[in-house]
Design an enzyme around this catalytic site. Structure first.
Site, PDB file in Angstrom:
ATOM      1  N   HIS A 129      -2.872  -6.600   5.244  1.00 14.84           N
ATOM      2  CA  HIS A 129      -3.242  -5.222   4.887  1.00 14.84           C
ATOM      3  C   HIS A 129      -3.508  -5.182   3.378  1.00 14.84           C
ATOM      4  CE1 HIS A 129      -2.946  -0.920   4.078  1.00 14.84           C
ATOM      5  NE2 HIS A 129      -3.233  -0.745   5.366  1.00 14.84           N
ATOM      6  N   GLU A 131      -3.020  -3.027   1.116  1.00 14.19           N
ATOM      7  CA  GLU A 131      -1.923  -2.539   0.259  1.00 14.19           C
ATOM      8  C   GLU A 131      -0.898  -3.651   0.030  1.00 14.19           C
ATOM      9  OE1 GLU A 131       0.231   1.050   1.478  1.00 14.19           O
ATOM     10  OE2 GLU A 131       1.935   0.313   0.320  1.00 14.19           O
ATOM     11  N   THR A 169       3.737   1.466   2.183  1.00 14.20           N
ATOM     12  CA  THR A 169       4.012   2.912   2.241  1.00 14.20           C
ATOM     13  C   THR A 169       3.765   3.532   3.615  1.00 14.20           C
ATOM     14  OG1 THR A 169       1.753   3.325   1.522  1.00 14.20           O
ATOM     15  CG2 THR A 169       3.446   3.289  -0.200  1.00 14.20           C
TER      16      THR A 169
HETATM   17  S1  SF4 Z   1       0.190   9.617   0.286  1.00 17.06           S
HETATM   18 FE1  SF4 Z   1       0.921   7.896   1.549  1.00 17.06          FE
HETATM   19  S2  SF4 Z   1      -0.603   7.622   3.189  1.00 17.06           S
HETATM   20 FE2  SF4 Z   1      -1.498   8.890   1.600  1.00 17.06          FE
HETATM   21  S3  SF4 Z   1      -2.627   7.430   0.333  1.00 17.06           S
HETATM   22 FE3  SF4 Z   1      -0.605   7.734  -0.607  1.00 17.06          FE
HETATM   23  S4  SF4 Z   1       0.661   6.134   0.218  1.00 17.06           S
HETATM   24 FE4  SF4 Z   1      -1.167   6.235   1.532  1.00 17.06          FE
END
Ligand code: SF4
Length: 322
Positions: A129, A131, A169
């Site tokens: 991924h 991220e 996240t």
């Molecule tokens: S708020 Fe959470 S889901 Fe949205 S871009 Fe940021 S890390 Fe990703």
């Protein structure tokens, strides 16, 4: 036409989060300020519709910086990038706007800070991924990926005195907690983040599905196959015992899914726009749904500032001659 469908229940919250809103706005403002093309490294957010809309406005999505011509404006996607990618982009002299979600940046900052203090890391996340690649790429070594509980036994840090755990996240909150418990059991000294790395948007959307699932016969998640948090919503509903499908658009809905179902739950991943939710609602109405009810849920008010150079005051209004 399915005479059984009585109601569509709309999860709250659902759809765009503050990080996605900001990332899309960065590309749109860069296009408005500098004109097309604007180059974007990786899909700005993992949603087919969003990417196609931006392509139509002049964004060009690339994976390799070698595909970006000299002198171009480049946007990093919401998922973040490694130090190596950041450095290469600077070395090539691009004009860079960073759309990394501030909640991902927060994890990067924590990793850099603790690494300076001599920490190694266990990262809980999905291999490949972007991220995870970006966060792991904050360091040249000393960060070990675990994807599940079984991986924890194979993690081999060089020392265990200074070991910290970080997570992607957009994970399943429950899976991450189980893996973190396994990490704690093997490395009792492990340092955990003061505030969990799984973001508010991921948590809130999963909480809403937990409330919604037991009340419906079927859960539809609007999201693209590449979207981590959308996949987690579908899995969660399924795990709670409710049949669940993820669709990229209303065209992917299959009438047979709705046979014998009377209450349909509908949600959307953090990168899926509300317009797609409306299209799904219209299609389910065409299948026979009588009413649509929005569930009670947390109202999200969080908003992230734009990078310098793209704030409203920085951009002349249309028609302005300077
Ligand atoms: S708020 Fe959470 S889901 Fe949205 S871009 Fe940021 S890390 Fe990703």
């Amino acid at each position: 036409m399915n005479p059984n469908i009585e109601e569509v229940l709309l999860a709250e919250p659902r759809g765009f989060c503050a990080g996605v809103d900001r990332a899309i706005e960065i590309v749109e403002r860069a296009l408005a300020k500098f004109g097309a093309p604007i180059y974007v490294r990786h899909e700005i957010v993992h949603n087919t519709y969003v990417v196609n809309e931006l392509k139509a406005k002049g964004a060009i999505f690339i994976e390799e910086l070698s595909d970006v011509p000299t002198g171009s404006t480049l946007v990093f996607s919401a998922h973040g990038v490694s130090k190596a990618v950041e450095q290469e982009a600077r070395d090539r002299g691009f004009s860079i706007f960073d759309a990394t979600c501030p909640l991902v940046t927060k994890v990067h900052v924590e990793v850099a800070k603790l690494a300076k203090e001599g920490y190694e890391f266990i990262m809980i996340g999905h291999k490949g991924h972007p991220e995870v690649e970006g966060t792991m790429g904050q360091l040249s070594s000393g960060i070990h990926l675990v994807e599940d509980v079984a991986d924890v036994a194979n993690a081999s840090p060089l020392q265990t005195e200074k070991l910290a755990v970080v997570t992607q996240t957009t994970l399943s909150v429950d899976d991450a907690a189980e893996i973190a418990a396994a990490v704690r059991a093997r490395f009792p000294n492990v340092r955990e983040p003061k505030q969990q790395d799984i973001c508010y948007a991921t948590q809130n959307r999963q909480d809403a599905v937990k409330i919604m699932s037991p009340q419906v016969d079927l859960v539809i998640v609007v999201g693209s196959p590449t979207s981590s948090n959308s996949n987690r919503l579908r899995e969660l509903a399924q795990r709670l015992g409710t049949e669940s499908y993820m669709v990229d658009s209303a065209d992917e809905l299959k009438p047979e899914w709705f046979e014998g179902k009377s209450r349909i739950g509908l949600t959307a991943g953090a990168s899926a726009p509300e317009v797609l939710v409306h299209e799904v609602i219209e299609r389910v109405r065409a299948f026979g749904a009588v009413s649509v009810r929005k569930m009670d849920g947390i109202e999200e008010t969080i908003k992230f500032p734009l990078p310098k150079g793209l704030k409203l005051d920085d951009i002349p209004p249309p028609g302005h001659i300077s």
